[in-house]
Write a protein that holds these residues in place. Structure first.
Motif, PDB file in Angstrom:
ATOM      1  N   TRP A  47      21.952  56.902  16.080  1.00 35.95           N
ATOM      2  CA  TRP A  47      22.788  56.251  15.079  1.00 35.95           C
ATOM      3  C   TRP A  47      21.864  55.782  13.959  1.00 35.95           C
ATOM      4  N   TRP A  48      22.323  55.911  12.709  1.00 34.31           N
ATOM      5  CA  TRP A  48      21.591  55.435  11.540  1.00 34.31           C
ATOM      6  C   TRP A  48      22.557  54.574  10.728  1.00 34.31           C
ATOM      7  N   ILE A  49      22.101  53.381  10.330  1.00 30.56           N
ATOM      8  CA  ILE A  49      22.936  52.431   9.599  1.00 30.56           C
ATOM      9  C   ILE A  49      22.086  51.817   8.497  1.00 30.56           C
ATOM     10  N   GLY A  50      22.618  51.777   7.288  1.00 31.40           N
ATOM     11  CA  GLY A  50      21.920  51.148   6.167  1.00 31.40           C
ATOM     12  C   GLY A  50      22.510  49.787   5.870  1.00 31.40           C
ATOM     13  N   THR A  51      21.654  48.839   5.528  1.00 30.08           N
ATOM     14  CA  THR A  51      22.125  47.494   5.193  1.00 30.08           C
ATOM     15  C   THR A  51      21.102  46.801   4.291  1.00 30.08           C
ATOM     16  N   ASP A  52      21.522  45.724   3.667  1.00 33.08           N
ATOM     17  CA  ASP A  52      20.609  44.944   2.837  1.00 33.08           C
ATOM     18  C   ASP A  52      19.697  44.077   3.708  1.00 33.08           C
ATOM     19  N   THR A  53      18.531  43.750   3.173  1.00 27.71           N
ATOM     20  CA  THR A  53      17.515  43.015   3.939  1.00 27.71           C
ATOM     21  C   THR A  53      17.960  41.618   4.343  1.00 27.71           C
ATOM     22  N   GLY A  54      18.822  40.988   3.599  1.00 26.13           N
ATOM     23  CA  GLY A  54      19.216  39.610   3.887  1.00 26.13           C
ATOM     24  C   GLY A  54      20.389  39.461   4.833  1.00 26.13           C
ATOM     25  N   SER A  55      20.816  40.534   5.468  1.00 22.82           N
ATOM     26  CA  SER A  55      22.023  40.461   6.302  1.00 22.82           C
ATOM     27  C   SER A  55      21.746  39.757   7.633  1.00 22.82           C
ATOM     28  N   VAL A  56      22.800  39.189   8.196  1.00 18.05           N
ATOM     29  CA  VAL A  56      22.721  38.526   9.500  1.00 18.05           C
ATOM     30  C   VAL A  56      22.277  39.522  10.566  1.00 18.05           C
ATOM     31  N   LYS A  57      22.781  40.745  10.505  1.00 21.23           N
ATOM     32  CA  LYS A  57      22.428  41.745  11.529  1.00 21.23           C
ATOM     33  C   LYS A  57      20.937  42.028  11.548  1.00 21.23           C
ATOM     34  N   ILE A  58      20.287  42.019  10.384  1.00 27.38           N
ATOM     35  CA  ILE A  58      18.836  42.268  10.337  1.00 27.38           C
ATOM     36  C   ILE A  58      18.087  41.099  10.970  1.00 27.38           C
ATOM     37  N   ALA A  59      18.451  39.875  10.639  1.00 25.63           N
ATOM     38  CA  ALA A  59      17.798  38.707  11.249  1.00 25.63           C
ATOM     39  C   ALA A  59      17.970  38.739  12.773  1.00 25.63           C
ATOM     40  N   ASN A  60      19.164  39.099  13.228  1.00 26.75           N
ATOM     41  CA  ASN A  60      19.402  39.171  14.672  1.00 26.75           C
ATOM     42  C   ASN A  60      18.530  40.239  15.328  1.00 26.75           C
ATOM     43  N   ILE A  61      18.455  41.416  14.717  1.00 30.84           N
ATOM     44  CA  ILE A  61      17.685  42.528  15.292  1.00 30.84           C
ATOM     45  C   ILE A  61      16.191  42.224  15.289  1.00 30.84           C
ATOM     46  N   GLU A  62      15.718  41.518  14.267  1.00 24.46           N
ATOM     47  CA  GLU A  62      14.304  41.134  14.252  1.00 24.46           C
ATOM     48  C   GLU A  62      13.960  40.271  15.462  1.00 24.46           C
ATOM     49  N   ALA A  63      14.892  39.441  15.902  1.00 26.40           N
ATOM     50  CA  ALA A  63      14.660  38.570  17.057  1.00 26.40           C
ATOM     51  C   ALA A  63      14.953  39.262  18.383  1.00 26.40           C
ATOM     52  N   ASP A  64      15.925  40.178  18.382  1.00 26.83           N
ATOM     53  CA  ASP A  64      16.333  40.868  19.612  1.00 26.83           C
ATOM     54  C   ASP A  64      16.916  42.216  19.213  1.00 26.83           C
ATOM     55  N   PRO A  65      16.214  43.317  19.483  1.00 25.78           N
ATOM     56  CA  PRO A  65      16.649  44.629  18.982  1.00 25.78           C
ATOM     57  C   PRO A  65      17.829  45.261  19.734  1.00 25.78           C
ATOM     58  N   ARG A  66      18.303  44.639  20.806  1.00 27.49           N
ATOM     59  CA  ARG A  66      19.409  45.232  21.574  1.00 27.49           C
ATOM     60  C   ARG A  66      20.701  45.208  20.763  1.00 27.49           C
ATOM     61  N   VAL A  67      21.382  46.362  20.730  1.00 24.27           N
ATOM     62  CA  VAL A  67      22.655  46.472  20.020  1.00 24.27           C
ATOM     63  C   VAL A  67      23.639  47.289  20.849  1.00 24.27           C
ATOM     64  N   SER A  68      24.893  47.098  20.537  1.00 21.79           N
ATOM     65  CA  SER A  68      25.964  47.959  21.043  1.00 21.79           C
ATOM     66  C   SER A  68      26.739  48.459  19.845  1.00 21.79           C
ATOM     67  N   LEU A  69      27.299  49.665  19.982  1.00 14.60           N
ATOM     68  CA  LEU A  69      28.092  50.277  18.920  1.00 14.60           C
ATOM     69  C   LEU A  69      29.365  50.825  19.533  1.00 14.60           C
ATOM     70  N   ALA A  70      30.480  50.690  18.829  1.00 15.07           N
ATOM     71  CA  ALA A  70      31.752  51.203  19.336  1.00 15.07           C
ATOM     72  C   ALA A  70      32.563  51.789  18.189  1.00 15.07           C
ATOM     73  N   LEU A  71      33.009  53.037  18.372  1.00 14.18           N
ATOM     74  CA  LEU A  71      33.928  53.619  17.394  1.00 14.18           C
ATOM     75  C   LEU A  71      35.246  52.873  17.460  1.00 14.18           C
ATOM     76  N   GLU A  72      36.009  52.942  16.383  1.00  8.94           N
ATOM     77  CA  GLU A  72      37.177  52.076  16.236  1.00  8.94           C
ATOM     78  C   GLU A  72      38.351  52.390  17.157  1.00  8.94           C
ATOM     79  N   ASP A  73      38.528  53.610  17.571  1.00  2.22           N
ATOM     80  CA  ASP A  73      39.692  53.984  18.375  1.00  2.22           C
ATOM     81  C   ASP A  73      39.498  53.565  19.826  1.00  2.22           C
ATOM     82  N   GLY A  74      40.209  52.534  20.265  1.00  7.91           N
ATOM     83  CA  GLY A  74      40.089  52.031  21.631  1.00  7.91           C
ATOM     84  C   GLY A  74      40.817  52.861  22.666  1.00  7.91           C
ATOM     85  N   ARG A  75      41.643  53.830  22.244  1.00  5.67           N
ATOM     86  CA  ARG A  75      42.359  54.661  23.206  1.00  5.67           C
ATOM     87  C   ARG A  75      41.442  55.682  23.866  1.00  5.67           C
TER      88      ARG A  75
END
Length: 134
Positions: A47-75
């Motif tokens: 997975w590749w995701i672009g974001t700005d440097t000041g985002s909450v997600k970047i601060a979170n990943i700098e402290a803990d790189p674990r992530v989960s990703l889910a496509l929108e269709d729950g069915r």
């Protein structure tokens, strides 16, 4: 860490190519989840995701790189877990081209003139497909 080798079926591959948004979940410093929809490309079995440097997600990943990703269709769930790596300088040309083809968007351009761009690279550690952990 190497990628978990999981053969993805044609229906899942088609969704990864077609769908515009994925929900990205990062871990806040207090351990709670931070969930946000983001644009993505799935290339090179990552997975590749672009974001700005000041985002909450970047601060979170700098402290803990674990992530989960889910496509929108729950069915028909497509959920992945992995560890994010931050690219701050050089973005792979094929990934920049993939974002341009999918969204007509330059992933290298900051949303705000006062910030820079970061590219997240997330190799999959584990897939959860249609309710089955693999």
């Amino acid at each position: 860490m190497s990628d978990l080798v999981t053969p993805l079926g044609p229906a899942v591959r088609a969704r990864l190519a077609r769908e515009k948004n994925v929900w990205l979940c990062t871990v806040r410093p207090d351990g709670s989840a931070h969930v946000t929809p983001v644009w993505f490309v799935f290339e090179r079995a990552r997975w590749w995701i672009g974001t700005d440097t000041g985002s909450v997600k970047i601060a979170n990943i700098e402290a803990d790189p674990r992530v989960s990703l889910a496509l929108e269709d729950g069915r028909s769930p497509v959920v992945a877990e992995g560890d994010a790596t931050l690219h701050r300088a050089e973005f792979p040309a094929d990934i920049v081209s993939a974002f341009a083809a999918k969204y007509a968007w330059d992933v290298t351009t900051p949303e705000k003139p006062t910030t820079g761009r970061v590219l997240l690279e997330i190799p999959v550690r584990r897939w959860l497909l249609t309710g089955t952990a693999q």
